[in-house]
Every structure is written in structure tokens, then in C-alpha cells.
Write an enzyme that holds these catalytic residues in place. Structure first.
Site, PDB file in Angstrom:
ATOM      1  CG  HIS A 143      -1.517   1.316   1.581  1.00 11.82           C
ATOM      2  ND1 HIS A 143      -2.508   1.904   0.850  1.00 11.82           N
ATOM      3  CD2 HIS A 143      -1.237   2.187   2.583  1.00 11.82           C
ATOM      4  CE1 HIS A 143      -2.827   3.068   1.389  1.00 11.82           C
ATOM      5  NE2 HIS A 143      -2.063   3.269   2.441  1.00 11.82           N
ATOM      6  CG  ASP A 161       6.162  18.162 -26.305  1.00 16.09           C
ATOM      7  OD1 ASP A 161       6.525  17.612 -25.244  1.00 16.09           O
ATOM      8  OD2 ASP A 161       5.279  17.689 -27.041  1.00 16.09           O
ATOM      9  CD1 TRP A 219       6.679   2.948   4.170  1.00 19.30           C
ATOM     10  CD2 TRP A 219       7.975   3.738   2.538  1.00 19.30           C
ATOM     11  NE1 TRP A 219       7.050   4.221   4.506  1.00 19.30           N
ATOM     12  CE2 TRP A 219       7.841   4.739   3.518  1.00 19.30           C
ATOM     13  CE3 TRP A 219       8.742   4.008   1.403  1.00 19.30           C
ATOM     14  CZ2 TRP A 219       8.456   5.982   3.417  1.00 19.30           C
ATOM     15  CZ3 TRP A 219       9.371   5.258   1.314  1.00 19.30           C
ATOM     16  CH2 TRP A 219       9.220   6.223   2.310  1.00 19.30           C
ATOM     17  CB  SER A 237      10.691   5.992 -13.904  1.00 18.35           C
ATOM     18  OG  SER A 237       9.608   6.866 -13.995  1.00 18.35           O
ATOM     19  CB  SER A 238      11.863   9.432 -10.025  1.00 22.44           C
ATOM     20  OG  SER A 238      10.941   8.497  -9.631  1.00 22.44           O
ATOM     21  CG  HIS A 272      12.739  14.503   5.846  1.00 20.09           C
ATOM     22  ND1 HIS A 272      11.702  14.085   6.630  1.00 20.09           N
ATOM     23  CD2 HIS A 272      12.563  15.820   5.649  1.00 20.09           C
ATOM     24  CE1 HIS A 272      10.935  15.126   6.909  1.00 20.09           C
ATOM     25  NE2 HIS A 272      11.436  16.185   6.334  1.00 20.09           N
ATOM     26  CD  GLU A 294       9.796   9.935  -2.390  1.00 26.46           C
ATOM     27  OE1 GLU A 294      10.763  10.225  -3.093  1.00 26.46           O
ATOM     28  OE2 GLU A 294       8.680   9.628  -2.846  1.00 26.46           O
ATOM     29  CE1 TYR A 347       8.956  19.415   3.821  1.00 25.56           C
ATOM     30  CE2 TYR A 347      10.764  17.938   4.290  1.00 25.56           C
ATOM     31  CZ  TYR A 347       9.791  18.793   4.725  1.00 25.56           C
ATOM     32  OH  TYR A 347       9.636  19.019   6.059  1.00 25.56           O
ATOM     33  CB  SER A 389       0.875  28.420  -4.890  1.00 25.47           C
ATOM     34  OG  SER A 389       1.399  27.978  -3.666  1.00 25.47           O
ATOM     35  CG  HIS A 432      12.836  14.154  11.669  1.00 32.61           C
ATOM     36  ND1 HIS A 432      12.755  15.393  11.111  1.00 32.61           N
ATOM     37  CD2 HIS A 432      12.128  13.353  10.848  1.00 32.61           C
ATOM     38  CE1 HIS A 432      12.034  15.335  10.000  1.00 32.61           C
ATOM     39  NE2 HIS A 432      11.651  14.107   9.826  1.00 32.61           N
ATOM     40  CG  HIS A 433      12.062   9.931   9.208  1.00 33.04           C
ATOM     41  ND1 HIS A 433      10.731   9.884   8.894  1.00 33.04           N
ATOM     42  CD2 HIS A 433      12.555  11.012   8.564  1.00 33.04           C
ATOM     43  CE1 HIS A 433      10.438  10.890   8.081  1.00 33.04           C
ATOM     44  NE2 HIS A 433      11.517  11.593   7.877  1.00 33.04           N
ATOM     45  CB  THR A 444       6.108  24.714   6.922  1.00 38.96           C
ATOM     46  OG1 THR A 444       7.266  23.947   6.618  1.00 38.96           O
ATOM     47  CG2 THR A 444       4.884  23.967   6.442  1.00 38.96           C
ATOM     48  CE  LYS A 451       6.267  26.621   0.193  1.00 36.77           C
ATOM     49  NZ  LYS A 451       5.599  27.171  -0.964  1.00 36.77           N
ATOM     50  NE  ARG A 491       4.235   3.006  11.019  1.00 36.75           N
ATOM     51  CZ  ARG A 491       5.067   3.619  10.159  1.00 36.75           C
ATOM     52  NH1 ARG A 491       6.113   4.296  10.627  1.00 36.75           N
ATOM     53  NH2 ARG A 491       4.874   3.568   8.872  1.00 36.75           N
TER      54      ARG A 491
END
Lengths: 529, 293, 299
Positions: free
Chosen positions: A81, A110, A146, A173-174, A257, A259, A261, A272, A306-307, A332, A335, A454
Site C-alpha cells: 500500500h 513541448d 515500505w 524513471s523519476s 526525508h 522524498e 518534500y 498556490s 528525526h525518523h 512552512t 507558506k 503501528r
């Protein structure tokens, strides 16, 4: 944003080549709109697949006790998932929007590298086939989360190399997609389209593309280390050989991390675009918005640990990462303030895109605050790996990234198809999504605070009530998304004709093109005053 | 900005206090296993495993038909709780034998990852006697949800008595290694050991889970040579969830479970050598003493 | 991603070359997927996988040949203007940056092992309990030839010293950086012979590097007992130098391709992006080696 087109490309020009007929159009295309459509459809399909997996998870968690699935299968559902939603839904969704909109927004014919663009897309279906087919292999799909932490991930059976290679392909790909976006924005802008005139969506994508180029190869490196540890006798993650399982977590989160963002910055960009359109006011603090985005992206490379506060880092490390994490709250906050200031005294109307955008601002802030709580090391010692974390990141990803993608889809669907979507259905979709997303995820905060870890298929009876409510919300939210599928099909097939500008408050080059736009957006470069 | 600094200052102070693990009154080594905990009292010289309680274990099987509401402390009860004295600064040394686990008792206010090959230290001083419950907090595989933690904090004297009792128990089980048991005794004990340690993967009926965990009923190993069978149980299989039980169970328990696996589910009918249907603790001890094959 | 002849000066965006629909991207995806599926099946122990992987790889190369062939033809036909050229440049630059980040991950692992995990296992800093309780026999050292628990590892007798073949290889690679620059100067002056000669010299040096490196690996495996399985130092050593060697090999293939094109006369002094792209790549490989030499072999 105050750009207007002085000259606009003519519709049927001299060296126009239109789409090929039939299937070949989609397989061999080099057109940014076709590829954008492919990305978006792929993203929608994966949204349904990944959503179905989430429903398996919520079904099992509806009541205590194991009623439906084996714990191992449950774990592979949570793992898949996450991988699907992150790499198969949010990222391709954002890339699809980028493909469609960036050339139109900057006045280009293009994307810069059209064939590479198609390759970036066509890798994805194969990568996800590899990932999904592991469910049929002996031992089932990947079930180590994951995040793929070793040594647990190394216990994966036959699925192991398939998952690793699928991640390699997604990374490839990315990275190629990101390169293309950078080349397009830096090289294909229309005359007069200076950097500080770029729509914010384009800006957030520049920054996201740099993040992708810096982060994805590191993930490729991390999973390569897993591969060699498993098959080639290396000892990156084995203390007996002088390595450390925690090393993986450092490398992974150095990717992970940024990722986060990568998943949220394009969403910031979409919001925006939406808020000024329906406030009929230019975006408040455009320049500060650009700098805040860049600051967030820069800081994202210094907060990864921090993870992993609970892995037992030295005290100085824990303090450094706590302070760095808290500092991200500043840009943040800028924003959020700017969005609210844009709406302040605007002549607001609440069409579906605006509803999703306003919900985004509110609910993303909830996710932001819970994130700040998690960023405080001693508090994280308690919250880490509980449902509080689950609630936190779903608040930033679902009412965050997914709602923004929805807002973008509603904003631009009339431009893409030339038809207005059904506003009543759109509003229904919004209100059901808005209500049930909160029914789904808000109780999970309480579960986490009450001590539910979790990634568990079964739990103590004291957690039963909130889990039941959460599961109800999940099913209602999941079903509500079918409205969106129906609405998109309806909108593609017909409906009230959309004007070129579509929305009264819409500004920018993309709205000067007809709806739907010509196959090659700007064959004559517009001049931006 | 000011609010952030206002949050950072107390957070820093608390963090420094939490990481001050020096000068403990006692030390307990906590080791995570798939899927149970082991506690070693480093100053008292004994240790034991702590697994999910039998009634919870029965109820949590897929479609068990037992309502979790009828099980006291469902999934939060163990066979052998951790016992500590109140008012002492205890240093917990967390580590793991296979994959990463995380030792978490919410009432203590922290969790700490148990990482194979490394020791993390943290501390607690419990002032109120009582029972504190927690769970593994880091995904550790199939039965991650089923390795709870129960911590019983008692007065100093009660703790002393308990320590003496546990040390006695440890001696008893060591002396068992020299006894010889009958087939029935081994089978009865073996079934218990199997249920606690093996049935999560290989299943109560020995049928395993195809593709993930091999069947034992009718398997070549369980019906083949005794020594080979024992070797698998004692040393496990690298790179899989099959742990090396030689370091987890006593010789008597090992002999019992191996004998059980060779005789249950009709395996006794298929044994390659009828003479090898049972193992005795002494045989196991000999094989263990020989070291890794 | 090659481009040669330009339509000069600043042509407007209208002239930006947009390729017709092309089968190459889809074919590249299919063959790449075939190669990875084959590799995965192989790792799961089926020889069929080895065949699939080989077939996928060969077909992928064929697709690349076709794809690049198309690009070269388009380029020679003068379809690309300056804008297209700049797009290619942006593409190549950021591709190299992504490669840099890939190596950065492995360098990160090297620093972590050297500065943190090995000292911790040996009892430094917060690792004192790790050492006293779990690995009381172990003393940290770098390169880490002794291991906390060597049961499943191949203990090495020696590592590969810096001042033998690696030092020679450093000189070789640095010289190749020089020769490719000389080739570039020759190209810019329009000296065909200089270009072809210096390019060939660069390729020979690259090949020599790979051969010497392979010989060194053989020596380490057979005589020093120093392998990937020799614990963390062997791990980071072989992964870093191995991936670098792979990149040198890829770079050598790129060099021979542009050498053939140079012989054919595809490049002119103003327009030779393909040459420059390969040169950038070669310099990148060069810089990575210098870091390796200093951080892995020497210090």
C-alpha cells in the site's frame, strides 16, 4: 503572477503533427499532453489498487482478533500500500500534472526531451507489474514495511530481488523525469518569461526535480546494499562483519526525508495556483513563497534522522536533528500564512478546486503540527512507531498531497478536455472526502496516544472503538473516490463547453490557449510582458 | 520562532535527563527475538524468555472463534513477566538476536530500538508498584503484534524472594539435562514447547504455510536422521525466520520438542529409522557441546 | 543524446525539433524490464533467469543502438538547433549529478562504518556497552580486517595497498583526463588527426585501467583472501571500486563510440556535443577515482 500572452500560437499551423490513431498513439507518443494523460491515468489506476490494499488493512483492523487475513499477508498489504501510494500514485500524479501544465505555463511547444519523457513513463507500468506480481510468488509479497529495514527485509522470500529491482526502475524513471523537467524549465521558457514570473507550480517543480535528482540515486544505492548483503556476502548491515543495521536507516532516510518534500512540494505549487484563482487576487508574497520552498528543500537534507530518534543515536545527534527539524516549521509557516493572506479580502468563490485547496490548508496544518510534536526528540520516544505517526503522515499525504492533486485535476480538467466537469458531483466528492478523511484518520491520533503500535494486524481490546470508527471512515472515503472516477469519465466524454479562460480569476499563459489546447501547446512562442 | 525556542529549551533539558544512564542500581539486558523477549538480570546471573500468554495465543489465531473480549488482557499478557523492584534506577540494555525490535512500555515514557549486534541503554525508576504493559514497537515480521511486554514493579523484599525463586528454577532446569524421559513425557512437554515457539510459523497441525514456512508433517527433516533434525532446530537456518533454538531453550525442552515433531501428525509412521523416534536431553547437550557443525 | 550540426544563431522556439512518435522508449522499457526480471529469477536460483537477463541485456543494448542511431541521424540531418543542444547539455549535466549522488550513498556507508559502527563495536563512545556485553574480544581497527564474529566471513590477510597498482591506476586515469582534453583542443582547432589520436589514447588508457583493476581483484581474491565477504572493509572496498570500475567500463564504451564517430568525421569545431558529454562523464569517473584512491586505499 501577472503574465499575459502578447501572441498566441495559431491552432492549425503549418507543420502541425497531430496524434496518431489508435493504440500506437499512446505507446509511441512523444507528446507532453499524451504522456501527461498516461501518467495521470496510471496514477488513478494505482490509487484504486493501493486503496483496495488499504481497505484490506482496515477491514482486518475493524475488530480485534484475526478474522480475514494471515499476519504475513497483512504486513505485505501495508508494505505494498505504501510503496504504491508513494511511488505509484502521488509521484506519477504530480509528474502527470507537470507534463501537462509546465510547457503550457512557460510558453513552450513541448517538453525539452520528448522521447526521454515517454521512457520515463513506460518504465513505470513494468516496475509496478514486477512489484505487484510478487504477491503470487512463494512466500508472498514484501512484508518488511515500505522502509525495507534490514535485517527483516533480508528475510523476504522469492519476492526480494523483484522488489529491489522494481525500486531501481522507479528511481530510474523519476530521475529521468526530473532531468526532463529541469531541462524544460531552464531552456524552454518563452521570451520574457523570467524566473520570477514563473507560476508557483513551475517553481515548486524545479525544486522538486532537484530533490529527485539528489535523493532517488541514494535510494537506489540503499537497496543495492540490501541486494548485495543478501546475495553477495557483503556486510553493510551486519554487526558481525563490522556493519550496522542502522546504517540502512541513515541512507534510506537521507533519501526518505527529501522524498517527503518531493511528495508535498508540487502539492504546494498546485494550491498556490488554485487559491489566487478563486480569490481573484494575485498570490500574496510570491517571492517569499519561492524562497520558502527553496529553504524547505534545502533543510530537508539535514533532518533525516528525526525518523529514527529511537535507534540510540548519541545525544548530540539527537539534539542536532531535533533543532533542524523544528526550524522547518518556519518556512512552512510562511507558506500557510501566505495562502491565508491571499484569501484575505479576496472575492472568494468555492468551486470544487477551491474547496479542496481550503481543506488542504486546514488539514495539512494539522499534519504539520503533529509533525512538530514528533520532531521533539523526547516526545518522539513515546510517539514513534505508533498510530500517532500513522495519523500524522496520512494527514500530510492524503488531505495534503492527494487533496492537492484532486484540486489540480478539478482546476485543469476543463482545460484538458474542453468540457466543464459536473460541479454538483465534484462538490459531493469533496464533502464526502472531507468528512470521511477525518473520520478515518483523526481517531488514529488517539489510538497512538493510547499506545497502539503501528503495523499490527491485531490489537488489545481497549483500542477497539477508535479502530472501528476509523475503518468505517476508510470504507466511506474509499467509496467516495468512485465518484471522482465517474466524474472524470463523464467530463472526458462531454459536457458544457469550457471557455479558454475557464475560471474568471484564472491568470497565466495556459489559460490563453483554447480548451482543449492544440496538440503542441505553443508552436509560436508567446511573448510575456 | 519564539514559540519554537520556547519548545526547544525544555525539550533539550528532558532529553539530556533521559540520556543520563550512568550510575544505575541494577542492569537488565533485554533481547528481542522473533517473537518474544528475553530478560537477563546481569547482576543476579539468571535470565528467561517472556512470550505471549497461552490464552491470548489461542484466541489470536486466524478465525479462532474465540472473542478477544473474553480473554483477560488480550495480547497484553505474557507467560513470565519482567519483575523489578520499585525506587531503583534500572538500566535497560536493549539488543536483539535476529531483526530489529523496539522495547516499549508506554508508562515509562520511552521506547528504545533493539538492534542486533548493538546495545542501546536507557533507564527508568519506577516509584509506584503495579503491572505495566507494553508491546514491541518496531515491525519485526509476521508476529510483530504478538510479543507483548509485562513489567511487574514490586517492593524490594518481594523482588528478592522472586530472584531466589528464579535462580532455583534455573538450577532445576539445568539438572533436567541429565534425566531420561519416557516418550509420553516428552510428547506432552514437547507439545507445549511447540505451541509456544514453533506453531506461529509451522502451524499447530504441522502443515506450515506453503511458500513461506515449510511443513513439518511428513517432512524429510522431521522424518529423517535425528541428528540432522536436531541440527536444524539447534542452529536454525541463516537468512530465514528459523532461529537457532539451541540458545533459547533448555536441553530438556529441545529434546521434547524434537521428539514431538518426529511423532506428531503421523510422522512416526514415516520415520526413516524407527529407533530414532525420540531424543533425550543428554543427546542434545552432547550435540550442542560439539558446537556449530 | 548526441547533437552535432547546428542551425546557427538564435532560432526561435518554433524551430525546436519535436521528434515524431518513436518505438524506442517503449522497447527500452520492455528490454530493461526483461533484464531485471531475468536477474531476479537468477538470484532466486533458476538458470533460466541467467538466460533471460542476458537476452534482456543484449536486446537493451540493441535498442540503445537504434535510439542513439536515430538521434545521430537527426543531428546530422541538421534538425537540431541551439535550443535542442542546450536541452541535451542540461540533461547530461544532471544525469552526472544523479550519478554523483549514487556514489555519495556508498561513500556515506564508508564514512559511517569507519567513523561510527566499527569504533562503536570496538567500544568507543556510546558503544562501550555494545563492546563489553556483546563483543568483549573485539578491538576496532581500520581497515577492519578482524571482525566481531568471523563465523560467516572470509578473514583477509591483507588489504590492497595504495602504492602498488592503485597508484599506477591513478596516474593512468589522470593521464587519460589529460589526453581527452588534448583531443578536445585538437577538435576545436579542427585537427582531425589529433582528435582521433588523442581519443584513441584515452580509450587505451581506460582499457588499461580496467585490465589492471581486474588483475588486482584477482590477486586480492586468490592470494590475499580479501573478498566482498571479508567484513565491512571488503564490503565498501569492492562496492565502491566495483561500481567505479563499471562506470569506467561504460565510459570506455562511450569513448570507442565517439572515436568511431570522430573517424567518420561527425564532429566539427563548433558542434560536438556528443564528444563533450563523454568528456564530462570521463572527468566525473576520474574525480570519483581520486576520492577512492585517497579515502579507500590510502588513508
Amino acid at each position: 503572477m501577472s503574465t499575459t500572452a502578447a501572441t498566441v500560437g495559431t491552432l492549425a499551423d503549418e507543420h502541425h503533427h497531430g496524434p496518431q490513431a489508435g493504440l500506437m498513439r499512446w505507446l509511441f507518443t512523444t507528446n507532453h499532453k499524451d504522456i501527461g494523460t498516461l501518467y495521470l491515468l496510471f496514477s488513478l489506476l494505482m490509487f484504486l489498487v493501493g486503496g483496495a490494499m488499504a481497505l484490506v488493512v482496515r477491514l482486518e483492523l475493524m475488530h480485534p482478533g484475526l478474522q480475514y487475513v494471515e499476519p504475513q499477508f497483512f504486513n505485505s498489504m501495508t508494505t505494498m500500500h505504501a510503496l504504491i501510494m508513494i511511488f505509484g500514485v502521488v509521484m506519477p500524479g504530480a509528474v502527470g500534472l507537470a507534463n501537462w501544465m509546465i510547457p503550457m505555463m512557460i510558453g513552450a511547444p513541448d517538453m525539452a526531451l520528448p522521447r526521454l519523457n515517454n521512457w520515463s513513463f513506460w518504465i513505470l507500468p513494468f516496475a509496478f507489474s514486477l512489484l505487484l506480481l510478487t504477491l503470487l510468488l512463494p512466500g508472498g509479497g514484501p512484508a518488511g514495511g515500505w522502509t525495507m529495514y534490514p535485517p527483516l527485509m533480508l528475510q523476504t522470500q522469492d519476492a526480494f530481488p523483484f522488489v529491489i529491482f522494481a525500486v531501481h526502475l522507479m528511481g530510474l524513471s523519476s530521475v529521468m523525469g526530473a532531468i526532463n523537467i529541469i531541462a524544460t524549465i531552464f531552456n524552454m521558457r518563452a521570451p520574457g518569461m523570467t524566473f520570477m514570473k514563473l507560476p508557483l507550480f513551475v517553481w515548486t517543480w524545479i525544486i522538486t526535480a532537484f530533490l529527485l535528482i539528489a535523493a532517488m540515486p541514494v535510494l537506489a544505492g540503499a537497496v543495492t546494499m540490501l541486494l548485495t548483503d543478501r546475495y553477495f556476502g557483503t556486510s553493510f548491515f551486519n554487526a558481525a562483519g563490522g556493519g550496522d543495521p542502522v546504517l540502512f536507516q541513515h541512507v534510506f532516510w537521507f533519501f526518505g526525508h527529501p522524498e517527503v518534500y518531493i511528495l508535498i512540494l508540487p502539492a504546494f505549487g498546485i494550491i498556490s495556483q488554485v487559491i489566487p484563482t478563486f480569490s481573484r487576487k494575485p498570490l500574496f508574497g510570491y517571492t517569499s513563497m519561492v524562497y520558502a520552498t527553496a529553504a524547505i528543500a534545502f533543510l530537508s537534507f539535514f533532518v533525516w534522522a528525526h525518523h529514527m530518534f529511537t535507534v540510540g543515536m548519541p545525544l548530540t545527534g539527537e539534539l542536532f536533528f531535533m533543532y533542524a527539524t523544528m526550524s522547518i516549521a518556519v518556512p512552512t509557516g510562511v507558506k500557510i500564512f501566505n495562502w491565508i493572506a491571499t484569501m484575505w479580502r479576496g472575492s472568494l468563490t468555492f468551486e470544487t478546486p477551491m474547496l479542496f485547496a481550503v481543506a488542504f490548508v486546514v488539514l495539512f496544518s494539522i499534519g504539520g503540527f503533529s509533525g512538530l510534536m514528533l520532531g521533539i526528540t523526547p516526545a518522539d520516544f513515546q510517539y514513534h512507531d505508533t498510530y500517532f505517526v500513522v495519523a500524522h503522515f496520512h494527514y500530510v499525504l492524503v488531505p495534503g498531497s492527494i487533496f492537492a492533486l484532486m484540486a489540480g485535476a478539478y482546476l485543469w480538467l476543463p482545460k484538458w478536455t474542453g468540457h466543464m466537469y459536473n460541479e454538483t458531483l465534484g462538490k459531493l466528492h469533496f464533502w464526502l472526502s472531507f468528512i470521511f478523511i477525518n473520520v478515518l484518520f483523526f481517531p488514529q491520533h488517539f489510538l497512538g496516544l493510547a499506545g497502539m503500535p503501528r503495523r499490527i494486524p491485531d490489537y488489545a481490546v481497549r483500542f477497539a472503538e477508535f479502530n472501528f470508527i476509523s475503518s468505517l471512515g476508510a470504507f466511506a472515503f474509499g467509496l467516495s473516490q468512485l465518484i471522482f472516477v465517474y466524474l472524470v469519465i463523464q467530463c472526458v466524454r462531454g459536457g458544457q463547453r469550457a471557455t479558454d479562460q475557464v475560471w474568471e480569476g484564472a491568470e497565466g499563459l495556459e489559460w490563453t490557449l483554447p480548451s482543449p489546447p492544440p496538440y503542441h501547446s505553443f508552436t509560436t512562442a508567446p511573448v510575456v510582458r | 520562532m519564539l514559540i519554537l525556542i520556547g519548545m526547544a529549551v525544555p525539550a533539550t533539558r528532558v532529553l539530556i535527563a533521559m540520556e543520563s544512564t550512568g550510575n544505575p542500581d541494577m542492569q537488565i539486558k533485554v533481547t528481542g527475538y522473533q517473537w518474544k523477549w528475553r530478560y537477563d538480570y546481569l547482576d543476579e546471573g539468571f535470565g528467561f524468555f517472556s512470550s505471549l500468554a497461552a490464552d491470548s495465543n489461542e484466541a489470536r489465531q486466524l478465525r479462532s472463534g474465540i472473542s478477544p473480549h473474553t480473554v483477560p488482557n488480550y495480547l497484553l499478557e505474557v507467560d513470565e513477566p519482567l519483575v523489578v523492584p520499585v525506587g531503583k534506577k534500572i538500566r535497560f540494555l536493549t539488543t536483539a538476536s535476529d531483526v530489529i525490535h523496539s522495547w516499549w512500555v508506554p508508562a515509562l515514557g520511552w521506547k528504545r530500538d533493539a538492534i542486533p549486534g548493538f546495545i542501546n541503554s536507557s533507564w527508568a525508576r519506577i516509584d509506584e508498584p503495579g503491572v505495566y504493559r507494553g508491546q514491541c514497537a518496531e515491525l519485526c515480521g509476521r508476529d510483530h503484534a504478538f510479543m507483548p511486554i509485562v513489567l511487574r514493579a514490586v517492593e524490594e523484599q518481594e523482588y528478592r524472594d522472586w530472584v531466589v525463586q528464579m535462580q532455583q528454577k534455573q538450577q532445576d532446569s539445568a539438572s533436567e539435562a541429565n534425566q531420561t524421559f519416557s516418550l509420553d513425557e516428552l510428547m506432552a512437554r514437547g507439545e507445549q514447547v511447540y505451541t509456544t515457539n514453533c506453531s506461529a510459523c509451522h502451524q499447530a497441525g504441522g502443515q506450515g504455510i506453503p511458500g513461506a514456512f515449510p511443513a513439518l508433517a511428513g517432512s524429510a527433516i522431521a522424518t529423517g536422521a535425528l541428528q540432522e533434525h536436531a541440527r536444524k532446530v539447534l542452529y536454525g537456518k541463516a537468512g530465514t525466520a528459523m532461529a537457532a533454538f539451541g540458545v533459547q531453550l533448555s536441553a530438556a525442552e529441545l529434546a521434547a520438542v524434537i521428539t514431538y515433531e518426529r511423532n506428531a501428525w503421523g510422522n512416526d509412521q514415516q520415520l526413516a529409522e524407527a529407533a530414532e523416534r525420540m531424543g533425550q536431553p543428554a543427546d542434545i547437550a552432547v550435540q550442542l557441546a560439539q558446537g556449530v557443525p | 543524446m548526441n547533437k552535432e550540426k547546428t542551425m546557427m544563431s538564435d532560432t526561435p522556439a518554433t524551430a525546436y525539433y519535436l521528434p515524431e512518435p518513436s518505438p524506442w522508449p517503449l522497447l527500452a522499457s520492455i528490454t530493461l524490464a526483461l533484464m531485471f526480471v531475468g536477474a531476479a529469477v537468477m538470484l532466486n536460483g533458476s538458470p533460466l533467469g541467467t538466460f533471460l537477463m542476458g537476452a534482456g541485456f543484449a536486446l537493451f543494448l540493441l535498442v540503445l543502438y537504434g535510439w542513439f542511431g536515430t538521434v545521430v541521424r537527426e543531428s546530422l540531418a541538421g534538425l537540431y538547433n541551439r535550443r535542442v543542444d542546450i536541452s541535451f547539455r542540461w540533461g547530461m549535466v544532471w544525469f552526472i549529478v544523479s550519478e554523483v549522488m549514487f556514489f555519495a550513498g556508498f561513500f556515506g556507508a564508508l564514512f559511517y562504518a569507519r567513523l561510527l559502527s566499527v569504533p562503536w563495536l570496538g567500544g568507543a563512545g556510546t558503544g562501550w556497552l555494545t563492546n563489553t556485553v556483546l563483543w568483549p574480544e573485539y578491538t576496532a581497527q581500520w581497515p577492519a580486517l578482524q571482525l566481531p564474529d568471523a563465523t560467516h566471513f572470509t578473514l583477509a590477510e591483507h588489504t590492497v595497498g595504495a602504492w602498488g597498482v592503485p597508484a599506477i591506476n591513478t596516474i593512468i586515469l589522470l593521464s587519460s583526463g589529460l589526453t581527452i582534453t588534448l583531443a578536445h583542443w585538437a577538435l576545436k582547432r579542427g585537427e582531425h588527426r589529433g582528435l582521433v589520436g588523442w581519443l584513441l589514447a584515452t580509450w587505451v588508457l581506460g582499457l588499461l585501467f580496467v585490465v589492471l583493476q581486474a588483475g588486482e581483484y584477482g590477486h586480492a581474491y586468490t592470494e590475499l583472501n580479501f573478498t566482498m565477504n571479508s567484513g565491512i572493509y571488503g564490503t565498501v572496498f569492492y562496492m565502491l571500486t566495483g561500481f567505479h570500475g563499471l562506470h569506467v567500463t561504460i565510459g570506455s564504451i562511450m569513448l570507442i563510440v565517439i572515436w568511431l564517430r570522430a573517424v567518420r568525421g561527425d564532429f566539427n569545431p563548433r558542434s560536438h556535443f556528443a564528444f563533450e558529454a563523454v568528456a564530462w562523464y570521463w572527468h566525473f569517473v576520474d574525480v570519483v577515482w581520486l576520492l577512492l584512491f585517497v579515502l579507500v586505499y590510502w588513508l
